[in-house]
Scaffold this motif. Structure first.
Motif, PDB file in Angstrom:
ATOM      1  N   PRO A 155      53.469  54.980  46.545  1.00  0.00           N
ATOM      2  CA  PRO A 155      54.555  54.273  45.438  1.00  0.00           C
ATOM      3  C   PRO A 155      55.802  53.330  45.951  1.00  0.00           C
ATOM      4  O   PRO A 155      56.432  52.596  45.046  1.00  0.00           O
ATOM      5  N   GLN A 156      56.038  53.445  46.521  1.00  0.00           N
ATOM      6  CA  GLN A 156      56.997  52.438  47.570  1.00  0.00           C
ATOM      7  C   GLN A 156      56.676  51.617  47.908  1.00  0.00           C
ATOM      8  O   GLN A 156      56.890  50.762  48.472  1.00  0.00           O
ATOM      9  N   ALA A 157      55.237  51.503  47.955  1.00  0.00           N
ATOM     10  CA  ALA A 157      54.880  50.482  48.471  1.00  0.00           C
ATOM     11  C   ALA A 157      54.291  49.186  47.500  1.00  0.00           C
ATOM     12  O   ALA A 157      53.541  49.407  45.810  1.00  0.00           O
ATOM     13  N   ARG A 158      54.058  47.706  48.270  1.00  0.00           N
ATOM     14  CA  ARG A 158      53.947  46.550  47.635  1.00  0.00           C
ATOM     15  C   ARG A 158      52.396  46.326  47.980  1.00  0.00           C
ATOM     16  O   ARG A 158      52.514  46.172  49.426  1.00  0.00           O
ATOM     17  N   ILE A 159      51.620  46.909  47.095  1.00  0.00           N
ATOM     18  CA  ILE A 159      50.259  46.464  47.664  1.00  0.00           C
ATOM     19  C   ILE A 159      49.594  44.698  47.747  1.00  0.00           C
ATOM     20  O   ILE A 159      49.657  44.877  46.813  1.00  0.00           O
ATOM     21  N   THR A 160      49.191  44.016  48.285  1.00  0.00           N
ATOM     22  CA  THR A 160      48.014  42.907  48.315  1.00  0.00           C
ATOM     23  C   THR A 160      46.981  42.907  48.184  1.00  0.00           C
ATOM     24  O   THR A 160      46.668  43.450  49.955  1.00  0.00           O
ATOM     25  N   VAL A 161      46.033  42.448  47.609  1.00  0.00           N
ATOM     26  CA  VAL A 161      44.763  43.113  47.551  1.00  0.00           C
ATOM     27  C   VAL A 161      43.831  41.782  47.613  1.00  0.00           C
ATOM     28  O   VAL A 161      43.776  40.868  47.292  1.00  0.00           O
ATOM     29  N   ALA A 162      43.217  40.978  48.801  1.00  0.00           N
ATOM     30  CA  ALA A 162      42.837  39.408  49.504  1.00  0.00           C
ATOM     31  C   ALA A 162      40.984  40.283  49.269  1.00  0.00           C
ATOM     32  O   ALA A 162      40.529  40.493  50.149  1.00  0.00           O
ATOM     33  N   GLU A 163      40.390  39.619  48.230  1.00  0.00           N
ATOM     34  CA  GLU A 163      38.774  39.822  47.815  1.00  0.00           C
ATOM     35  C   GLU A 163      38.263  38.615  47.656  1.00  0.00           C
ATOM     36  O   GLU A 163      38.697  37.364  46.740  1.00  0.00           O
ATOM     37  N   ILE A 164      37.430  37.758  48.841  1.00  0.00           N
ATOM     38  CA  ILE A 164      36.569  36.501  48.583  1.00  0.00           C
ATOM     39  C   ILE A 164      35.870  36.645  47.697  1.00  0.00           C
ATOM     40  O   ILE A 164      35.897  35.445  47.784  1.00  0.00           O
ATOM     41  N   ASP A 165      35.827  36.968  47.290  1.00  0.00           N
ATOM     42  CA  ASP A 165      34.445  37.623  45.915  1.00  0.00           C
ATOM     43  C   ASP A 165      34.769  37.103  44.516  1.00  0.00           C
ATOM     44  O   ASP A 165      35.434  38.425  44.622  1.00  0.00           O
ATOM     45  N   ALA A 166      35.274  36.537  43.806  1.00  0.00           N
ATOM     46  CA  ALA A 166      36.227  36.888  42.414  1.00  0.00           C
ATOM     47  C   ALA A 166      34.831  37.414  41.715  1.00  0.00           C
ATOM     48  O   ALA A 166      35.206  38.575  40.508  1.00  0.00           O
ATOM     49  N   ARG A 167      33.396  37.644  41.657  1.00  0.00           N
ATOM     50  CA  ARG A 167      32.973  38.692  40.728  1.00  0.00           C
ATOM     51  C   ARG A 167      33.396  39.924  41.147  1.00  0.00           C
ATOM     52  O   ARG A 167      32.917  40.981  40.785  1.00  0.00           O
ATOM     53  N   VAL A 168      33.748  39.877  42.655  1.00  0.00           N
ATOM     54  CA  VAL A 168      34.166  41.905  43.430  1.00  0.00           C
ATOM     55  C   VAL A 168      35.273  42.195  42.520  1.00  0.00           C
ATOM     56  O   VAL A 168      35.119  43.462  41.993  1.00  0.00           O
ATOM     57  N   VAL A 169      36.228  41.260  42.132  1.00  0.00           N
ATOM     58  CA  VAL A 169      37.384  41.427  41.153  1.00  0.00           C
ATOM     59  C   VAL A 169      37.107  42.266  39.864  1.00  0.00           C
ATOM     60  O   VAL A 169      36.703  43.505  39.208  1.00  0.00           O
ATOM     61  N   ALA A 170      36.231  41.411  39.049  1.00  0.00           N
ATOM     62  CA  ALA A 170      35.798  41.583  38.138  1.00  0.00           C
ATOM     63  C   ALA A 170      35.102  43.221  37.768  1.00  0.00           C
ATOM     64  O   ALA A 170      35.164  43.301  37.170  1.00  0.00           O
ATOM     65  N   VAL A 171      33.685  42.908  38.637  1.00  0.00           N
ATOM     66  CA  VAL A 171      33.201  44.371  38.463  1.00  0.00           C
ATOM     67  C   VAL A 171      33.990  45.438  39.285  1.00  0.00           C
ATOM     68  O   VAL A 171      34.086  46.596  38.023  1.00  0.00           O
ATOM     69  N   ALA A 172      34.949  45.356  39.916  1.00  0.00           N
ATOM     70  CA  ALA A 172      35.883  46.312  40.062  1.00  0.00           C
ATOM     71  C   ALA A 172      36.801  46.609  39.478  1.00  0.00           C
ATOM     72  O   ALA A 172      36.797  47.761  38.698  1.00  0.00           O
ATOM     73  N   ARG A 173      37.147  45.884  37.856  1.00  0.00           N
ATOM     74  CA  ARG A 173      37.793  46.143  36.780  1.00  0.00           C
ATOM     75  C   ARG A 173      36.921  46.814  35.694  1.00  0.00           C
ATOM     76  O   ARG A 173      37.641  47.672  35.012  1.00  0.00           O
ATOM     77  N   ALA A 174      35.720  46.526  35.844  1.00  0.00           N
ATOM     78  CA  ALA A 174      34.379  46.844  34.922  1.00  0.00           C
ATOM     79  C   ALA A 174      34.063  48.066  35.142  1.00  0.00           C
ATOM     80  O   ALA A 174      33.856  48.550  34.034  1.00  0.00           O
ATOM     81  N   HIS A 175      33.822  48.088  36.040  1.00  0.00           N
ATOM     82  CA  HIS A 175      32.964  49.832  36.407  1.00  0.00           C
ATOM     83  C   HIS A 175      33.910  50.586  37.101  1.00  0.00           C
ATOM     84  O   HIS A 175      33.538  51.890  37.457  1.00  0.00           O
ATOM     85  N   PHE A 176      34.774  50.166  37.810  1.00  0.00           N
ATOM     86  CA  PHE A 176      35.786  50.882  38.916  1.00  0.00           C
ATOM     87  C   PHE A 176      37.331  50.957  38.347  1.00  0.00           C
ATOM     88  O   PHE A 176      37.817  51.166  39.853  1.00  0.00           O
ATOM     89  N   LYS A 177      37.914  51.181  37.290  1.00  0.00           N
ATOM     90  CA  LYS A 177      39.296  51.201  37.238  1.00  0.00           C
ATOM     91  C   LYS A 177      39.997  50.771  38.174  1.00  0.00           C
ATOM     92  O   LYS A 177      41.250  51.010  38.266  1.00  0.00           O
ATOM     93  N   LEU A 178      40.222  49.378  38.139  1.00  0.00           N
ATOM     94  CA  LEU A 178      40.725  48.839  39.244  1.00  0.00           C
ATOM     95  C   LEU A 178      41.867  48.635  38.529  1.00  0.00           C
ATOM     96  O   LEU A 178      42.053  48.372  36.987  1.00  0.00           O
ATOM     97  N   PRO A 179      43.435  49.283  38.579  1.00  0.00           N
ATOM     98  CA  PRO A 179      44.071  49.036  37.616  1.00  0.00           C
ATOM     99  C   PRO A 179      45.152  47.525  37.481  1.00  0.00           C
ATOM    100  O   PRO A 179      44.361  46.612  38.482  1.00  0.00           O
ATOM    101  N   ASP A 180      45.352  47.520  36.646  1.00  0.00           N
ATOM    102  CA  ASP A 180      46.171  46.134  36.237  1.00  0.00           C
ATOM    103  C   ASP A 180      47.246  45.290  36.729  1.00  0.00           C
ATOM    104  O   ASP A 180      47.794  46.821  37.681  1.00  0.00           O
TER     105      ASP A 180
END
Length: 250
Positions: A77-102
């Motif tokens: 919980p103390q960490a600030r997390i940055t995720v670098a993903e080169i493909d916007a489609r992967v982000v969309a799929v992670a949100r739709a199917h893998f419960k990626l937090p807001d």
């Protein structure tokens, strides 16, 4: 033509694929914040090597099924997390199917080349976790000497790098050597996973020595706090290294 991004499910586990049967990520549907794949558990092993409140700034390169993102978001919980993903489609799929937090004050998702993110930040990150592969399981620039040198420069003085490599490939030793050269030999290869993955850790700070007994005590505490059990991993590592004084030097 861009590869497809596919989702499959079997026996309560949901899988991510990049246009092939090759698994790019997995999530147990009933335990979405757990680390389902062994190599992702190894990627979090650096948490045993530095005491809390470290790490405070974490960079994840490659989102995949968001397994590491969710684990760090919930359990560090103390960490600030940055995720670098080169493909916007992967982000969309992670949100739709893998419960990626807001996204919020602790979590930022950027659609960008992870190598470029590394090169823009000097002495900034406490942890950099590299798990960026294309549909042919190629890491590209993320497995080159210039990238590892830049990663070392981007880490804070107590920073650690974790990189997912493939131990069964002929180029594995070359990859490990590149990391070692960038980090003055302060590298560690964890025991190979059943899938052939080997997670390499690299220490950007001063060398340190940590008794395996202390690591096991930390591993037991981490299991109680998060459910992540790395005790067998470090038992195997102690056997592989066979240090006479049972101390990990790294």
């Amino acid at each position: 033509m861009a590869h497809s991004i596919d989702v499959s499910e079997e026996a309560g586990v949901r899988y991510l694929h990049f246009g092939s049967d090759w698994v790019q990520g997995a999530m147990k549907v009933r335990r979405p914040y757990a680390l389902e794949l062994e190599y992702t558990r190894h990627m979090a092993a650096g948490l045993l090597l530095r005491p809390a409140p470290w790490p405070r700034k974490v960079l994840l390169i490659g989102l995949g099924a968001a397994s590491l993102t969710k684990f760090f978001y919930r359990n560090v919980p103390q960490a600030r997390i940055t995720v670098a993903e080169i493909d916007a489609r992967v982000v969309a799929v992670a949100r739709a199917h893998f419960k990626l937090p807001d996204e919020d004050a602790r979590l930022r998702i950027v659609v960008a080349d992870g190598a470029e993110v590394v090169m823009r930040n000097t002495g900034y990150w406490d942890m950099i976790l590299v798990d960026g592969y294309d549909h042919n399981a190629r890491a590209g620039v993320l497995d080159t000497a210039p990238f590892y040198t830049a990663a070392r420069a981007a880490l804070a003085t107590n920073g650690l790098l974790a990189s997912n490599l493939f131990g069964k490939r002929k180029t594995f030793r070359d990859s490990l050597a590149r990391i070692g050269e960038a980090f003055d030999g302060r590298t560690l290869a964890l025991p190979q996973c059943e899938t052939g993955n080997v997670v390499a850790l690299a220490n950007a700070g001063e060398p340190f020595a940590l008794p395996f007994a202390e690591i096991q005590a930390r591993a037991a505490a981490l299991k109680l706090e998060t459910g992540l059990d790395l005790r067998d991993t470090f038992k195997r590592l102690a056997i592989e290294l066979a240090t006479p004084d049972d101390i990990l030097r790294f």
